[in-house]
Every structure is written in C-alpha cells, then in structure tokens.
Design an enzyme around this catalytic site. Sequence first.
Site, PDB file in Angstrom:
ATOM      1  N   GLU A 150       5.542   6.684  -9.397  1.00 33.47           N
ATOM      2  CA  GLU A 150       4.187   6.257  -9.048  1.00 33.47           C
ATOM      3  C   GLU A 150       3.608   7.125  -7.944  1.00 33.47           C
ATOM      4  O   GLU A 150       2.442   7.536  -7.995  1.00 33.47           O
ATOM      5  CB  GLU A 150       4.187   4.794  -8.608  1.00 33.47           C
ATOM      6  CG  GLU A 150       4.511   3.801  -9.701  1.00 33.47           C
ATOM      7  CD  GLU A 150       4.449   2.374  -9.200  1.00 33.47           C
ATOM      8  OE1 GLU A 150       3.491   2.040  -8.483  1.00 33.47           O
ATOM      9  OE2 GLU A 150       5.368   1.595  -9.511  1.00 33.47           O
TER      10      GLU A 150
ATOM     11  N   GLY B 242       0.772  -1.236   0.000  1.00 27.41           N
ATOM     12  CA  GLY B 242       0.000   0.000   0.000  1.00 27.41           C
ATOM     13  C   GLY B 242       0.801   1.282   0.000  1.00 27.41           C
ATOM     14  O   GLY B 242       0.346   2.288   0.537  1.00 27.41           O
TER      15      GLY B 242
ATOM     16  N   ASN C  93      -5.958   3.264 -12.530  1.00 27.49           N
ATOM     17  CA  ASN C  93      -4.950   2.270 -12.163  1.00 27.49           C
ATOM     18  C   ASN C  93      -3.553   2.854 -12.354  1.00 27.49           C
ATOM     19  O   ASN C  93      -3.336   3.698 -13.221  1.00 27.49           O
ATOM     20  CB  ASN C  93      -5.104   1.013 -13.030  1.00 27.49           C
ATOM     21  CG  ASN C  93      -4.113  -0.075 -12.652  1.00 27.49           C
ATOM     22  OD1 ASN C  93      -3.969  -0.410 -11.478  1.00 27.49           O
ATOM     23  ND2 ASN C  93      -3.416  -0.628 -13.631  1.00 27.49           N
TER      24      ASN C  93
ATOM     25  N   ASN D  86       1.398   3.173  -2.592  1.00 29.75           N
ATOM     26  CA  ASN D  86       0.655   4.140  -3.393  1.00 29.75           C
ATOM     27  C   ASN D  86      -0.570   4.651  -2.636  1.00 29.75           C
ATOM     28  O   ASN D  86      -0.931   5.820  -2.760  1.00 29.75           O
ATOM     29  CB  ASN D  86       0.238   3.519  -4.730  1.00 29.75           C
ATOM     30  CG  ASN D  86       1.336   3.612  -5.770  1.00 29.75           C
ATOM     31  OD1 ASN D  86       1.829   4.691  -6.074  1.00 29.75           O
ATOM     32  ND2 ASN D  86       1.742   2.474  -6.299  1.00 29.75           N
TER      33      ASN D  86
ATOM     34  N   LYS E  47      -5.823  -8.221  -8.998  1.00 34.40           N
ATOM     35  CA  LYS E  47      -6.908  -8.969  -9.628  1.00 34.40           C
ATOM     36  C   LYS E  47      -7.490  -8.184 -10.805  1.00 34.40           C
ATOM     37  O   LYS E  47      -7.513  -6.960 -10.790  1.00 34.40           O
ATOM     38  CB  LYS E  47      -8.027  -9.263  -8.625  1.00 34.40           C
ATOM     39  CG  LYS E  47      -7.594  -9.980  -7.363  1.00 34.40           C
ATOM     40  CD  LYS E  47      -7.179 -11.411  -7.637  1.00 34.40           C
ATOM     41  CE  LYS E  47      -8.338 -12.280  -8.049  1.00 34.40           C
ATOM     42  NZ  LYS E  47      -7.948 -13.693  -8.210  1.00 34.40           N
TER      43      LYS E  47
ATOM     44  N   ASP F 280      -4.843  -3.385 -18.699  1.00 31.09           N
ATOM     45  CA  ASP F 280      -3.912  -2.267 -18.912  1.00 31.09           C
ATOM     46  C   ASP F 280      -4.085  -1.626 -20.287  1.00 31.09           C
ATOM     47  O   ASP F 280      -3.112  -1.171 -20.899  1.00 31.09           O
ATOM     48  CB  ASP F 280      -2.456  -2.713 -18.730  1.00 31.09           C
ATOM     49  CG  ASP F 280      -2.167  -3.256 -17.343  1.00 31.09           C
ATOM     50  OD1 ASP F 280      -2.747  -2.726 -16.372  1.00 31.09           O
ATOM     51  OD2 ASP F 280      -1.391  -4.218 -17.224  1.00 31.09           O
TER      52      ASP F 280
ATOM     53  N   HIS G 103       0.362   1.596 -13.173  1.00 33.66           N
ATOM     54  CA  HIS G 103       1.119   0.443 -13.675  1.00 33.66           C
ATOM     55  C   HIS G 103       2.599   0.821 -13.776  1.00 33.66           C
ATOM     56  O   HIS G 103       2.925   1.907 -14.270  1.00 33.66           O
ATOM     57  CB  HIS G 103       0.593   0.008 -15.045  1.00 33.66           C
ATOM     58  CG  HIS G 103       1.246  -1.241 -15.553  1.00 33.66           C
ATOM     59  ND1 HIS G 103       0.916  -2.497 -15.073  1.00 33.66           N
ATOM     60  CD2 HIS G 103       2.230  -1.421 -16.464  1.00 33.66           C
ATOM     61  CE1 HIS G 103       1.668  -3.394 -15.688  1.00 33.66           C
ATOM     62  NE2 HIS G 103       2.471  -2.771 -16.535  1.00 33.66           N
TER      63      HIS G 103
END
Length: 207
Positions: A181, A14, A109, A16, A93, A152, A111
């Site tokens: 990020e 966690g 999201n 981010n 997931k 993605d 990545h």
Amino acid sequence: MPVKKIGVLISGSGTNLQSLIDEINKGNINGEIAVVVSNKMDAYGLERARSSNIDTVFLDEKKYKDFELFNDAIVAELKSRNVDLVVLAGYIKILSGKFIEQFKNKIINIHPSLIPSFCGRGYYGMRVHEAAIAYGVKISGATVHFVDEGADTGPIIFQDVVSVSDSDTAEVLQKNVLVLEHRLLPLAVKMYCEDRLCVKGRRVVIK
C-alpha cells in the site's frame, strides 16, 4: 506542469497518508496536500498532518441531518481549497453519488486486497485480512483504484501481490500488505499529478 492540490480523507492512523507526505517531501510527487479531512476526531492521521503543517478538518457526521449534507460539507472543504485530486487513505465511509460526480475520475482509493476479492460494503481494515485468511488464499495484495458509485468497483490503477503462508495470521497479512500500500498509493498519486492516468471504460491506461 502546475502542482496538483490534493485532499486526503482518513479515518484512522494515517500510515498511507504518511507515505504520501514522505514522497511529496522527497520531491517525487508533483503535488501538495491542501487539507486532510477526518470523520474521527481522534484519528492519529490528523496529528501526522499537523506535524507537517497541513490543514486539518474534523467533521462529525452526527452534527448533520443526513448523509448527503455530511458529504456536502466535505466537498465544500475540498472545493474551498481548489483540490484537484481526492485520496481516500483509510477512509471507512462510503461517499455520496453527488460527491463522486463532482470529482469524477478524481478520487483514488487504496484497498487491502486484490479486487474483486474481499471488497465491497463491510470489507475494510482487518476484516479484509481475516476474510482472506479464513478463505485460505495463497496470495493476497493491495489495489489502488478510481472511485465510482459502487463500493470498491471503480477502474483499477495498480495491483500487487504478497504470498500467504499457512502460518500467517490476519495481523501478519495486514503488515505485509501495508508494505505494498505504501508503495502503490504514492505511485498512483504521482502518475495522476503528471497527467499520466487515462480512464477508458474499466481500464486505466498509463501514458
């Protein structure tokens, strides 16, 4: 402008999530995290949330008959809190099509590569950096994007790059990309909460 309610999905440490919590606490994001949901009971991100008095939910996929019902349970948790934005912060997931449809252009999201490189099914966490090092790339980076029905493949919001030296390991690359990020994800969430992100086809226009 009303404060946006944010639901964060995690599977791991966690970091981010912590970057979001920190920026919200500084007053830099016009949003509040209403709930943190994890598919891993021991995810340290849950502890980060609890220490900031944020509601946490652990959902065990094994207790649901199928993938769809598991996703429905997550959606129920989010909707019960009137969540405006869903953030995937190290959530490993894939989301169901029904989940994505109910939050169309409302799921972000992060990545750890420059999409469309080293992304899609099977590319997550350290696997991404190992693949980038093995390929011999000279640059890598991070991508924040909206989530669509693919893996993605959604419209890109922000990207930034880091140089990759000949001596870099996957671990070193991961550390360098994390810095990006932790800057890009809060920035994207900030822009969303200010209604400044407009999706036009594959392009995200910042107003």
